[in-house]
Design an enzyme around this catalytic site. Structure first.
Site, PDB file in Angstrom:
ATOM      1  N   GLY A  65      32.730  25.139 -23.178  1.00 33.47           N
ATOM      2  CA  GLY A  65      32.652  26.018 -22.019  1.00 33.47           C
ATOM      3  C   GLY A  65      33.360  25.372 -20.851  1.00 33.47           C
ATOM      4  N   ALA A  66      34.284  26.114 -20.241  1.00 30.69           N
ATOM      5  CA  ALA A  66      35.181  25.519 -19.251  1.00 30.69           C
ATOM      6  C   ALA A  66      34.470  24.735 -18.145  1.00 30.69           C
ATOM      7  CB  ALA A  66      36.086  26.600 -18.654  1.00 30.69           C
ATOM      8  N   ARG A  98      40.777  18.738 -25.257  1.00 30.76           N
ATOM      9  CA  ARG A  98      41.020  20.161 -25.486  1.00 30.76           C
ATOM     10  C   ARG A  98      42.047  20.615 -24.466  1.00 30.76           C
ATOM     11  NH1 ARG A  98      36.181  24.085 -26.454  1.00 30.76           N
ATOM     12  NH2 ARG A  98      37.851  25.177 -27.546  1.00 30.76           N
ATOM     13  N   ASP A 253      39.140  30.040 -19.433  1.00 29.50           N
ATOM     14  CA  ASP A 253      39.369  28.607 -19.572  1.00 29.50           C
ATOM     15  C   ASP A 253      40.532  28.133 -18.713  1.00 29.50           C
ATOM     16  OD1 ASP A 253      37.756  27.256 -22.114  1.00 29.50           O
ATOM     17  OD2 ASP A 253      37.933  29.432 -22.221  1.00 29.50           O
ATOM     18  N   ASN A 263      41.428  32.892 -22.400  1.00 31.15           N
ATOM     19  CA  ASN A 263      40.009  32.899 -22.747  1.00 31.15           C
ATOM     20  C   ASN A 263      39.886  32.945 -24.264  1.00 31.15           C
ATOM     21  OD1 ASN A 263      37.218  32.976 -21.753  1.00 31.15           O
ATOM     22  ND2 ASN A 263      37.129  34.978 -22.746  1.00 31.15           N
ATOM     23  N   LYS A 264      38.668  32.904 -24.746  1.00 26.80           N
ATOM     24  CA  LYS A 264      38.422  32.827 -26.180  1.00 26.80           C
ATOM     25  C   LYS A 264      39.177  33.912 -26.931  1.00 26.80           C
ATOM     26  CE  LYS A 264      35.927  30.132 -27.048  1.00 26.80           C
ATOM     27  NZ  LYS A 264      36.515  28.920 -26.549  1.00 26.80           N
TER      28      LYS A 264
END
Length: 380
Positions: A65-66, A98, A253, A263-264
């Site tokens: 999670g960012a 990451r 993110d 994002n995801k």
């Protein structure tokens, strides 16, 4: 190195307890993380005594999670400093763990900068170490405050766009207390709507990688007594077609200078669906996710996850059978395309909500002004 110890079913954390904390036992400082890969079946903690252990926890998505990555990265630098390890090496390893989430490098730089400034004054690494820890703790507190303000601004925007309440919100991935120093980003807005009696239904996408919506968002929604329904990502279109979605709320993110949102994986298709069906598509993220140094979405490095996350079912309780430790669901040797993120262009984003307020439409100038306000709030 990292040690693990399980929490019993009788020792359930109250909602809102931080998922990362600094402890100083007699044998030396440690960073304690809730292992998110083990949820919702069991609550297990990882105890990291050095930066390499934290890097592995980040890469495995035990901590994710960012916003939380930024916090964890800052604490990782502080941990290296406090234990006498090479701070620059630790910072480099952490920042690269990451590549897509900008908050991670932001947090690492904050703690590293504080350490270097103190070291320049004292010349003593031992005396400089507390400065890194202070910076990490400050970032942790800032994120908790930002979470509360994002919830307030996001709910106000929902009420403006969708007067009358009864919101049916579709969310993707996990954006609650598990990713934050507070109650989260997009999930915090939905939670505020729930507490205000204005949430009719939270639609929860399963979300790859590792089904983070199914395992984590559903976990948080259940613990907050929210009305929620889980669905496969590919079923979202049928919900839109049936008129069952009033708004989409996601986190981010990285948000580039032009307003592109990483994002995801699966977020971009939702944005396309939302635009076609005239449904607001709202991004909720702290100002630390804004990246004015990256011009647009094509400049974002998108993390590629291992193929076995697609070709195998991986759970902590499953017997180890495949190369990734899970149960194979595809023929041996199957290649898999498994990006962790996709990028949504700004023209598909209705609004971006941060702790400094909401911007709509999403333009480069509006983001620059927002970034300036956030910098002033941090340094002023």
């Amino acid at each position: 190195m990292a040690d693990q110890y399980a929490q019993t079913g009788e020792d359930i954390r109250p909602v809102g307890t931080p998922v990362v904390r600094w402890e100083e036992p007699p044998e030396g400082p440690v960073l304690v993380l809730l292992d998110q890969t083990r949820l919702p079946a069991e609550e297990v903690e990882l105890v990291c005594t050095d930066a390499p252990a934290l890097v592995e926890a980040i890469r495995s998505l035990a901590v994710r999670g960012a916003p939380l990555l930024g916090i964890a990265g800052a604490y990782g630098v502080a941990l290296a400093a406090a234990r006498g390890f090479d701070v620059d090496d630790a910072a480099s390893a952490l920042a690269g763990a990451r590549p897509t989430a900008v908050n991670l490098s932001v947090g690492v730089r904050r703690a590293q900068g504080a350490y270097e400034a103190a070291l320049a004054k004292t010349g003593d690494p031992a005396q400089a170490a507390p400065a890194a820890l202070a910076a990490a703790r400050q970032l942790h507190q800032e994120d908790a405050r930002a979470s509360a303000r994002m919830a307030e601004h996001g709910l106000a925007l929902l009420d403006e766009l969708l007067p009358g309440g009864g919101h049916r919100i579709l969310t993707h991935c996990n954006t609650g207390m598990l990713v934050s120093g507070g109650e989260g980003t997009a999930f915090a807005v939905a939670l505020a709507a729930h507490r205000a009696g204005r949430l009719r239904r939270l639609w929860v996408d399963e979300t790859r990688p590792l089904l983070q919506g199914a395992r984590l968002t559903a976990y948080e929604a259940a613990r907050n007594d929210m009305a929620y329904t889980l669905l496969p990502d590919s079923a979202a279109g049928s919900l839109f077609a049936a008129g069952e979605v009033d708004a989409v709320l996601i986190g981010a993110d990285r948000i580039t200078a032009d307003g592109s949102v990483a994002n995801k994986i699966g977020s971009y298709p939702l944005a396309v669906l939302a635009r076609y069906h005239h449904v607001p598509f709202i991004v909720v993220a702290p100002s630390t996710t804004l990246d004015p140094e990256t011009p647009d979405g094509t400049s974002i490095e998108v993390e590629q996850r291992p193929g076995y996350e697609v070709t195998e079912i991986i759970t902590p309780q499953a017997p180890v059978r495949g190369a990734g430790g899970g149960i194979p669901v595809a023929p041996l040797g199957t290649q898999a395309y498994n990006p962790a993120f996709d990028v949504t262009p700004p023209e598909l984003v209705t609004a971006i909500v941060t702790e400094e307020g909401a911007i709509s439409p999403v333009t480069a100038q509006a983001l620059a002004d927002l970034s300036a306000r956030a910098r002033h709030a941090t340094t002023g």
